[in-house]
Scaffold this motif. Sequence first.
Motif, mmCIF file in Angstrom:
data_model
loop_
_atom_site.group_PDB
_atom_site.id
_atom_site.type_symbol
_atom_site.label_atom_id
_atom_site.label_comp_id
_atom_site.label_asym_id
_atom_site.label_seq_id
_atom_site.Cartn_x
_atom_site.Cartn_y
_atom_site.Cartn_z
ATOM 1 N N ILE A 173 0.874 -1.181 0.000
ATOM 2 C CA ILE A 173 0.000 0.000 0.000
ATOM 3 C C ILE A 173 0.909 1.229 0.000
ATOM 4 N N GLU A 174 0.652 2.150 -0.926
ATOM 5 C CA GLU A 174 1.428 3.397 -0.962
ATOM 6 C C GLU A 174 0.497 4.549 -0.683
ATOM 7 N N VAL A 175 0.981 5.500 0.103
ATOM 8 C CA VAL A 175 0.209 6.730 0.293
ATOM 9 C C VAL A 175 1.065 7.860 -0.261
ATOM 10 N N ASN A 176 0.545 8.555 -1.250
ATOM 11 C CA ASN A 176 1.267 9.635 -1.931
ATOM 12 C C ASN A 176 2.664 9.191 -2.377
ATOM 13 N N GLY A 177 2.767 7.981 -2.844
ATOM 14 C CA GLY A 177 4.046 7.513 -3.386
ATOM 15 C C GLY A 177 4.955 6.889 -2.337
ATOM 16 N N GLU A 178 4.582 6.916 -1.073
ATOM 17 C CA GLU A 178 5.428 6.332 -0.023
ATOM 18 C C GLU A 178 4.836 4.999 0.415
ATOM 19 N N LYS A 179 5.672 3.952 0.423
ATOM 20 C CA LYS A 179 5.179 2.633 0.851
ATOM 21 C C LYS A 179 4.912 2.623 2.354
ATOM 22 N N LEU A 180 3.827 2.013 2.764
ATOM 23 C CA LEU A 180 3.524 1.956 4.191
ATOM 24 C C LEU A 180 4.224 0.759 4.828
ATOM 25 N N SER A 181 4.685 0.965 6.062
ATOM 26 C CA SER A 181 5.211 -0.173 6.833
ATOM 27 C C SER A 181 4.015 -0.785 7.573
ATOM 28 N N LEU A 182 4.283 -1.726 8.453
ATOM 29 C CA LEU A 182 3.154 -2.374 9.133
ATOM 30 C C LEU A 182 2.455 -1.467 10.148
ATOM 31 N N GLU A 183 3.104 -0.327 10.439
ATOM 32 C CA GLU A 183 2.516 0.615 11.404
ATOM 33 C C GLU A 183 1.336 1.357 10.784
ATOM 34 N N PRO A 184 0.293 1.681 11.568
ATOM 35 C CA PRO A 184 -0.828 2.449 11.005
ATOM 36 C C PRO A 184 -0.369 3.868 10.628
ATOM 37 N N ALA A 185 -0.876 4.345 9.486
ATOM 38 C CA ALA A 185 -0.540 5.708 9.048
ATOM 39 C C ALA A 185 -1.828 6.516 9.002
ATOM 40 N N GLU A 186 -1.731 7.787 9.389
ATOM 41 C CA GLU A 186 -2.933 8.624 9.358
ATOM 42 C C GLU A 186 -3.116 9.182 7.953
ATOM 43 N N LEU A 187 -4.349 9.138 7.477
ATOM 44 C CA LEU A 187 -4.623 9.636 6.123
ATOM 45 C C LEU A 187 -5.150 11.054 6.196
ATOM 46 N N ASN A 188 -4.673 11.892 5.256
ATOM 47 C CA ASN A 188 -5.142 13.278 5.191
ATOM 48 C C ASN A 188 -6.091 13.463 4.023
ATOM 49 N N HIS A 189 -6.792 14.564 4.040
ATOM 50 C CA HIS A 189 -7.734 14.879 2.981
ATOM 51 C C HIS A 189 -7.014 14.910 1.624
ATOM 52 N N LEU A 190 -7.586 14.227 0.652
ATOM 53 C CA LEU A 190 -7.081 14.121 -0.723
ATOM 54 C C LEU A 190 -5.734 13.412 -0.856
ATOM 55 N N ASP A 191 -5.363 12.610 0.152
ATOM 56 C CA ASP A 191 -4.204 11.736 -0.012
ATOM 57 C C ASP A 191 -4.544 10.709 -1.087
ATOM 58 N N CYS A 192 -3.495 10.275 -1.800
ATOM 59 C CA CYS A 192 -3.726 9.271 -2.845
ATOM 60 C C CYS A 192 -3.207 7.918 -2.347
ATOM 61 N N VAL A 193 -4.094 6.939 -2.302
ATOM 62 C CA VAL A 193 -3.699 5.625 -1.769
ATOM 63 C C VAL A 193 -3.683 4.614 -2.915
ATOM 64 N N LEU A 194 -2.538 3.930 -3.041
ATOM 65 C CA LEU A 194 -2.422 2.912 -4.090
ATOM 66 C C LEU A 194 -2.414 1.535 -3.424
ATOM 67 N N PHE A 195 -3.455 0.750 -3.662
ATOM 68 C CA PHE A 195 -3.508 -0.608 -3.127
ATOM 69 C C PHE A 195 -2.924 -1.542 -4.176
ATOM 70 N N GLY A 196 -1.996 -2.398 -3.774
ATOM 71 C CA GLY A 196 -1.353 -3.265 -4.749
ATOM 72 C C GLY A 196 -0.604 -2.400 -5.742
ATOM 73 N N HIS A 197 -0.630 -2.826 -7.019
ATOM 74 C CA HIS A 197 0.160 -2.070 -7.985
ATOM 75 C C HIS A 197 -0.656 -1.121 -8.832
ATOM 76 N N SER A 198 -1.985 -1.190 -8.745
ATOM 77 C CA SER A 198 -2.710 -0.351 -9.698
ATOM 78 C C SER A 198 -4.047 0.190 -9.216
ATOM 79 N N THR A 199 -4.475 -0.157 -8.017
ATOM 80 C CA THR A 199 -5.809 0.273 -7.588
ATOM 81 C C THR A 199 -5.699 1.584 -6.807
ATOM 82 N N THR A 200 -6.142 2.667 -7.436
ATOM 83 C CA THR A 200 -5.937 3.995 -6.836
ATOM 84 C C THR A 200 -7.221 4.542 -6.228
ATOM 85 N N PHE A 201 -7.125 4.976 -4.979
ATOM 86 C CA PHE A 201 -8.247 5.614 -4.292
ATOM 87 C C PHE A 201 -7.781 6.953 -3.731
ATOM 88 N N TYR A 202 -8.701 7.906 -3.626
ATOM 89 C CA TYR A 202 -8.407 9.180 -2.956
ATOM 90 C C TYR A 202 -9.158 9.234 -1.629
#
Length: 711
Positions: free
Chosen positions: A549-578
Amino acid sequence: MAEPIWVGVRLRPLVNHEIGQEKCLNIEGNEVSIVEDAIDTDRKVAVTSDFDRKSTFAFDVAMDSTDESSPSFISQEKCYEIMGRRMVGHMLQGFNTCLFCYGQTGTGKTTTIMGKAQPKSERGLLMRLVDDVFEEVDKEQSNSGSQVHVVMQMLEVYNEKLKDLLATSDFGPIGPGRSAPKKINIHVHPELGVYLTGAIEAPVKTAADCINAIEYGNAMKAVSATAMNAQSSRGHTVFKLNMVKEGGKDNLSTTSEVCFADLAGRENEKTTQVTGERFVELSFINKSLLYLSGCIQSLGQTAHRRRQTVAGADAMKPKGADMSRFRNSKLTLLLSNALSGNSRTSMIGTLSPAAAHFEESHNTLRFASTVKTIKVQAKAARAVDKDSLVKQLQKEVQQLKLQLEQAREKHDDEDISAISVQLEATTAIVAAQTRDWTHFQQESAELSKKRTKTMESLMAHSSSQVGDCPLPYLANYSEDPHLAFRLVMHVAADGEEHSLGSGPSCNFRLPPSLGVCDVTGYIRNEEGRLLLRPAPLPHSIRRDRPASIEVNGEKLSLEPAELNHLDCVLFGHSTTFYVFLQKVSPEELSEKLRAPYEIDKEEWEVGLTQKVVNSILGEAHGTAGARRPRNPTRTTDRACNARMSLQKLTTKLRCRVIGRLISLGVTTTADTAQIPCIAEVAGGRLASKVKHMKDRKKARLRIASFTAVPR
Ligand SMILES: Nc1ncnc2c1ncn2[C@@H]1O[C@H](COP(=O)(O)OP(=O)(O)OP(=O)(O)O)[C@@H](O)[C@H]1O
Ligand SMILES: [Mg+2]
């Protein structure tokens, strides 16, 4: 009497990425003229033959939708008045009727046919027609006492495969609880025309039912596009509405059909320079459109020859033999009725006014001109005595069974398969003709419930509902406005972790795609704060490796990350959500998603130019600096994703790159030929990273780390 196909063209306004370009087309009355001064010499040189020298093209209607303030502006409503209303008339008179939209990608085919469900003023031809059809059906039922049944089908032709957009089982891996989707076959019955077996026929009672089913079909397109991170719908969408009138005073039955085809956009394989999966898609699209234009050209020539025949003696010869040319592709076979069978057909050629798209627009104008020469023989459906039709069809079934037996005795495999297919189709037609409507409607109500459930499990919404969804939520992104923000996951403020992934037990089911696991992550809403953490990879030896899972181009580690308004989340290699923590209007949204390009465009372009130049030099001289990407498909996908928004930028970028190369003394065609591809891919890859960077430093860092140069 044979009638020419009714041909219209529609010119859309310049869209964001084209603003600043000269307009190369002008509409006056029913004519489209080319504004020669807006086109540079290179583009004109490409247009050489006599036919091509034409600078004005006349059609039945030419619709100018470029300037809202102009009195001749064609809104969605006016477009329907001109092109759609006549189709309702055809249907009521018992004719089959078809409209297809043809044009370069991004020129307004889906906008014209589908539009948006809300606001109503944005509705396209299809939904407006549905409203009118049901109004007429109600009148007819109360006036004549007859029973009118309306049945719809919605299909997609993707890479020469037919996909049922109304199916409810076509999601997730095949396994326990999910069987493979039914195979859809297209048949052509000598009298009844094109007939599909295996596709869902959904009876619809009201306009609202029908629009819900259309929205379901559109959501299914969004699911597959999100799974592939596609920038637009890369399949042809075909919608059919069948009206069966039965009973009344005469106890006869009449059937008429409306068909809409939203063809996938043509693109130039050379100039788009896509590779991998996208190239395969494009080849299929262009091939089927090529077959379609081949059919149309030969139909056009036949029409021309017929006009030259003195008494037109052979004009009405049966065209059975001509079916062979329709069998080359699924699209042509589906449209064969509309082009040469029993149908009143219309076409809309969609055009962009931008000078950069002149060749494609010119192609569409030529194609539409040829379509205008085709005549189609439409016969009003005779009221048939259903009993005798069924008897005749049952006789056909008996004959086919006999023929099949004989073929089996002779061990003639070719005949066996041909007759079996014919038998399957005729049996299906008999079943359709003898169907018990009450039972059929009950079955269909079950299916409709299943569709609602599937929509819920897929978080699919009709485009109109997204804005009403409670906050906070994540919504899918696609460059195609008709596919974006249709899949929405609202995270309730219960502080609980909700699983997300492609597995059936997940709270939020993501479209199955590369890198998306059964459980990809967990999300929770803690007093308005959204926290996302990836799940550990299931089959990894080290349990500490997170799913991708990437948030704004940064890969997430196993730690929970806080999401901000209009962050771009990439699940796997191609599934993009805002991420949406606040309400955003569509205008504000498109501004916000575009804004990051304006941060340091100049600086970004200079940096990128140098990077691309270095890479080209590395490639050209076979040295390092041109590391191959580990996953070329992924890189290409991202490039495709960003390509549309980058169109304006990359043209400038290409000039910069060429200029820089020339200044370095690299002028061979071999080097420069690679430029569009490399700039495009590099641009796409970087844009997908830079796009979400609010911090300039980070953006520059990303540019500096770019090295991949896929071919
Ligand atoms: N008549 C119009 N007025 C204003 N904007 C339009 C019009 N037609 C199309 N557009 C805009 O152009 C863009 C592309 O339109 P659309 O998605 O309908 O194209 P398409 O031909 O279906 O493309 P594709 O082949 O990629 O599916 C959208 O942003 C849409 O809003
Ligand atoms: Mg489209």
